[in-house]
Motif scaffolding. Structure first.
Motif, PDB file in Angstrom:
ATOM      1  N   ARG A 376      55.710 -34.426 117.934  1.00  0.00           N
ATOM      2  CA  ARG A 376      56.924 -35.435 117.363  1.00  0.00           C
ATOM      3  C   ARG A 376      57.076 -35.476 115.456  1.00  0.00           C
ATOM      4  O   ARG A 376      55.374 -35.106 115.116  1.00  0.00           O
ATOM      5  N   ILE A 377      58.072 -35.498 115.326  1.00  0.00           N
ATOM      6  CA  ILE A 377      58.072 -34.845 113.311  1.00  0.00           C
ATOM      7  C   ILE A 377      58.076 -36.829 113.184  1.00  0.00           C
ATOM      8  O   ILE A 377      59.237 -37.508 113.848  1.00  0.00           O
ATOM      9  N   PRO A 378      57.426 -36.346 112.040  1.00  0.00           N
ATOM     10  CA  PRO A 378      57.143 -38.276 111.221  1.00  0.00           C
ATOM     11  C   PRO A 378      58.453 -38.104 110.920  1.00  0.00           C
ATOM     12  O   PRO A 378      59.230 -36.949 109.734  1.00  0.00           O
ATOM     13  N   THR A 379      59.448 -39.498 110.528  1.00  0.00           N
ATOM     14  CA  THR A 379      60.517 -40.211 110.474  1.00  0.00           C
ATOM     15  C   THR A 379      60.760 -39.111 108.710  1.00  0.00           C
ATOM     16  O   THR A 379      61.563 -38.518 108.080  1.00  0.00           O
ATOM     17  N   ALA A 380      59.627 -39.498 107.975  1.00  0.00           N
ATOM     18  CA  ALA A 380      59.190 -38.520 106.286  1.00  0.00           C
ATOM     19  C   ALA A 380      60.135 -36.927 105.985  1.00  0.00           C
ATOM     20  O   ALA A 380      60.805 -37.262 105.617  1.00  0.00           O
ATOM     21  N   ARG A 381      59.328 -36.171 107.703  1.00  0.00           N
ATOM     22  CA  ARG A 381      59.840 -35.130 106.375  1.00  0.00           C
ATOM     23  C   ARG A 381      61.192 -35.383 106.908  1.00  0.00           C
ATOM     24  O   ARG A 381      61.367 -34.184 107.007  1.00  0.00           O
ATOM     25  N   LEU A 382      61.429 -35.830 107.928  1.00  0.00           N
ATOM     26  CA  LEU A 382      62.756 -35.239 109.037  1.00  0.00           C
ATOM     27  C   LEU A 382      63.839 -35.653 107.425  1.00  0.00           C
ATOM     28  O   LEU A 382      65.241 -34.899 107.952  1.00  0.00           O
ATOM     29  N   ASN A 383      63.597 -36.466 107.573  1.00  0.00           N
ATOM     30  CA  ASN A 383      65.192 -37.039 105.756  1.00  0.00           C
ATOM     31  C   ASN A 383      64.333 -36.029 104.933  1.00  0.00           C
ATOM     32  O   ASN A 383      65.759 -35.625 104.045  1.00  0.00           O
ATOM     33  N   GLU A 384      63.258 -35.458 104.524  1.00  0.00           N
ATOM     34  CA  GLU A 384      63.437 -34.432 103.614  1.00  0.00           C
ATOM     35  C   GLU A 384      64.136 -33.209 104.085  1.00  0.00           C
ATOM     36  O   GLU A 384      65.202 -32.880 102.895  1.00  0.00           O
ATOM     37  N   TRP A 385      63.669 -33.319 105.515  1.00  0.00           N
ATOM     38  CA  TRP A 385      64.158 -32.122 105.789  1.00  0.00           C
ATOM     39  C   TRP A 385      65.923 -32.050 105.702  1.00  0.00           C
ATOM     40  O   TRP A 385      66.771 -30.979 105.060  1.00  0.00           O
ATOM     41  N   GLN A 410      62.812 -39.277 114.575  1.00  0.00           N
ATOM     42  CA  GLN A 410      62.899 -39.427 116.023  1.00  0.00           C
ATOM     43  C   GLN A 410      62.494 -40.419 116.673  1.00  0.00           C
ATOM     44  O   GLN A 410      62.140 -41.353 116.730  1.00  0.00           O
ATOM     45  N   ALA A 411      64.166 -40.534 118.098  1.00  0.00           N
ATOM     46  CA  ALA A 411      63.644 -41.309 119.296  1.00  0.00           C
ATOM     47  C   ALA A 411      62.853 -41.028 120.225  1.00  0.00           C
ATOM     48  O   ALA A 411      62.191 -42.191 120.939  1.00  0.00           O
ATOM     49  N   LYS A 412      62.405 -39.730 120.742  1.00  0.00           N
ATOM     50  CA  LYS A 412      61.538 -39.995 121.821  1.00  0.00           C
ATOM     51  C   LYS A 412      61.265 -38.543 121.613  1.00  0.00           C
ATOM     52  O   LYS A 412      61.604 -37.237 121.044  1.00  0.00           O
ATOM     53  N   THR A 413      60.376 -37.964 122.693  1.00  0.00           N
ATOM     54  CA  THR A 413      60.294 -36.762 123.051  1.00  0.00           C
ATOM     55  C   THR A 413      60.340 -36.309 124.548  1.00  0.00           C
ATOM     56  O   THR A 413      60.160 -37.013 125.437  1.00  0.00           O
ATOM     57  N   ARG A 414      60.019 -34.822 124.838  1.00  0.00           N
ATOM     58  CA  ARG A 414      60.010 -35.027 126.340  1.00  0.00           C
ATOM     59  C   ARG A 414      61.122 -35.019 126.626  1.00  0.00           C
ATOM     60  O   ARG A 414      61.550 -35.698 127.850  1.00  0.00           O
ATOM     61  N   PRO A 415      62.737 -34.325 126.569  1.00  0.00           N
ATOM     62  CA  PRO A 415      62.244 -33.262 125.195  1.00  0.00           C
ATOM     63  C   PRO A 415      62.708 -33.986 124.139  1.00  0.00           C
ATOM     64  O   PRO A 415      63.537 -35.149 123.885  1.00  0.00           O
ATOM     65  N   PRO A 416      62.629 -33.404 122.919  1.00  0.00           N
ATOM     66  CA  PRO A 416      62.707 -33.545 122.030  1.00  0.00           C
ATOM     67  C   PRO A 416      63.905 -34.681 121.641  1.00  0.00           C
ATOM     68  O   PRO A 416      65.413 -33.746 121.688  1.00  0.00           O
ATOM     69  N   GLY A 417      64.733 -35.846 121.087  1.00  0.00           N
ATOM     70  CA  GLY A 417      65.446 -36.611 120.928  1.00  0.00           C
ATOM     71  C   GLY A 417      65.941 -37.110 119.574  1.00  0.00           C
ATOM     72  O   GLY A 417      64.528 -37.407 118.658  1.00  0.00           O
ATOM     73  N   PHE A 418      66.738 -36.576 118.612  1.00  0.00           N
ATOM     74  CA  PHE A 418      66.889 -37.717 117.013  1.00  0.00           C
ATOM     75  C   PHE A 418      68.158 -38.305 117.583  1.00  0.00           C
ATOM     76  O   PHE A 418      69.288 -38.220 117.895  1.00  0.00           O
TER      77      PHE A 418
END
Length: 486
Positions: A376-385, A410-418
């Motif tokens: 799971r990736i933090p939302t702040a890092r995702l938006n910077e990316w 990120q909405a889910k894991t297993r698998p990662p969903g964004f």
């Protein structure tokens, strides 16, 4: 107290049907033709107040050589040695056969507790078989109907004293220390792998790729039936073990041929059972044959695992037979990248199921794939990316209207969903979606795992959009709150 019950008998007497009845699920394949079951299948059964482990075995036959039937018989005899109790099942409509008499002698010598059951005992035809069963000298036979559930109370009554005896032994045995690291640990974001929650791994591939041999090598014993014949495995067999300190449940599946070649009903059931194992697994190991890798069917199987959202590992078996290893490995990697772009970055591991070489690397790759699958990736890092990705390569402007990517989470894991909130999501090109997916893989170290990226349209923040026009308040007061036009 839990004990182990092995169901043994000639082919087609109803062992798998009774196994399914005891576990309460259709785990074992059932068909009218004899010899459907070949491997040992275990399940957790409940009968009355008793919980126990039941083993479904292959049909006993007279063969003792290295033929398929001979190897099946040795596997069944091994189950007899493992079990606390043996249920010797007869076909009530066929009566006692010479083979039944031979196997009764074998069981009398090898097992301390033998229960005699007569299946298909409903009706007058089955009643005659029950009387005939007394001639075996194994005590009173139990009339059963695995298909209709008759005789289960009688079976429970016979098993109860044996269960009490096992419980008495357990009470006098030394206490077992509890692993506090497994039982008392706090839950983390990703589920911890424990004995109660093992890592689910399915091994899939074409017939004769070496799936059962690979699992036997991991187990360290010949638990599954193997041989040079293609298509030996029919059921999807699950086995729990501790592999290099990791609690896992391995699923051995039947070989999957091209759909056009699968005509027989039994093979269709076997393939369906294997597909179900893929859906329940967390990590899928696609096993290839080094001599003929990346056949069309291999690509279909790998694509199926990716579409199901499982973490995928590609393992190339029979590597011990390869002479030009370096050049072959280079060709394999090139073919992998070209033929399976949807699994870009997935690990490609070379193994030898026969010698066990490469299994340590396969174990490490499985743990890594499972960790990425749960990441799971933090939302702040995702938006910077996301801002950096847009700056490097802005989204296209179809019809002159720029598509704005506003927010990502990120909405889910297993698998990662964004989920990406944007304007005009329906007009975003597939090439730009792939650009973002590949960027996620590289920037956040998520090679190979399926990534689900969804785009949702978000309209401009206009508070008056979609609101009905109304008369201004001052004008309504001037008109005496009458509608305009009166």
């Amino acid at each position: 107290m839990s004990f182990t019950l092995a169901i043994v008998g000639r082919p087609n007497v109803g062992k798998s049907t009774l196994f399914n009845r005891l576990v309460g699920k259709r785990l074992a394949l059932v068909d009218d033709q004899p010899g459907v079951t070949r491997d040992l299948r275990e399940g957790e059964a409940r009968l009355g107040d008793m919980n126990f482990t039941v083993i479904d075995t292959a049909g006993l036959e007279e063969a003792t050589d290295e033929s398929l039937e001979g190897r099946m018989r040795r596997l069944t005899e091994r189950a007899v040695d493992m079990a606390d109790v043996c249920l010797f099942l007869l076909d009530g409509r066929a009566g006692v056969t010479p083979d039944d008499q031979l196997f009764a002698e074998i069981l009398r010598k090898r097992s301390a507790h033998v229960i005699l059951g007569v299946n298909k005992a409903e009706g007058a035809a089955g009643a005659a078989g029950v009387i005939d069963a007394y001639s075996l000298g194994l005590g009173d036979p139990i009339p059963l109907s695995a298909e209709h559930g008759e005789g289960m109370a009688d079976l429970a009554a016979v098993l109860m004293p044996i269960s009490d005896e096992m419980a008495l032994r357990e009470d006098t045995s030394p206490e077992v220390e509890v692993d506090l690291d497994e039982e008392g640990a706090e839950e983390t974001a990703a589920p911890r792998i424990t004995a109660k929650r093992p890592l689910q791994i399915a091994v899939v591939g074409r017939p004769n790729a070496g799936k059962s041999t690979l699992i036997n090598q991991i187990l360290g014993e010949d638990r599954l039936l193997t041989g040079p014949e293609a298509g030996i495995t029919r059921d999807s067999i699950s086995l729990s073990l501790k592999w290099e300190g990791t609690h896992v449940r391995l699923f051995d599946t039947a070989g999957m041929r091209k759909k056009a070649k699968v005509q027989a009903k039994l093979e269709k059931l076997s393939v369906s059972d294997g597909l179900r194992a893929v859906k329940f697994a967390e990590v899928v190991v696609v096993l290839l044959d080094a001599e003929i890798p990346f056949e069309q069917q291999d690509l279909r199987i790998a694509d199926l695992a990716e579409r199901e959202g499982r973490a995928v590992i590609v393992a190339v078996n029979k590597w011990d037979l390869e002479r030009e290893k370096q050049s072959k490995l280079k060709d394999l990697k090139e073919s992998f990248e070209r033929l399976l772009p949807q699994l870009r970055g997935a690990p490609l591991i070379t193994v030898s199921a026969k010698t066990g070489k490469g299994l340590d690397r396969l174990h490490a790759a499985i743990l890594k794939a499972n960790e990425v699958w749960n990441r799971r990736i933090p939302t702040a890092r995702l938006n910077e990316w996301l801002a950096e990705m847009i700056e490097m390569h802005p989204p296209p402007a179809p019809g002159g209207r720029r598509i704005k990517l506003r927010y990502m989470t990120q909405a889910k894991t297993r698998p990662p969903g964004f989920v990406v909130m944007c304007s005009h999501a329906d007009k975003l090109a597939d090439s730009y979606k792939r650009y973002l997916v590949n960027g996620l893989r590289e920037s956040f170290d998520m090679p190979g795992t399926p990534i689900r990226l969804h785009f949702r349209s978000q309209a401009d923040a206009n508070p008056y959009k979609n609101k009905k026009k109304s008369t201004p308040s001052r004008l309504r007061k001037h008109l005496g709150k009458r509608p305009i036009g009166e």
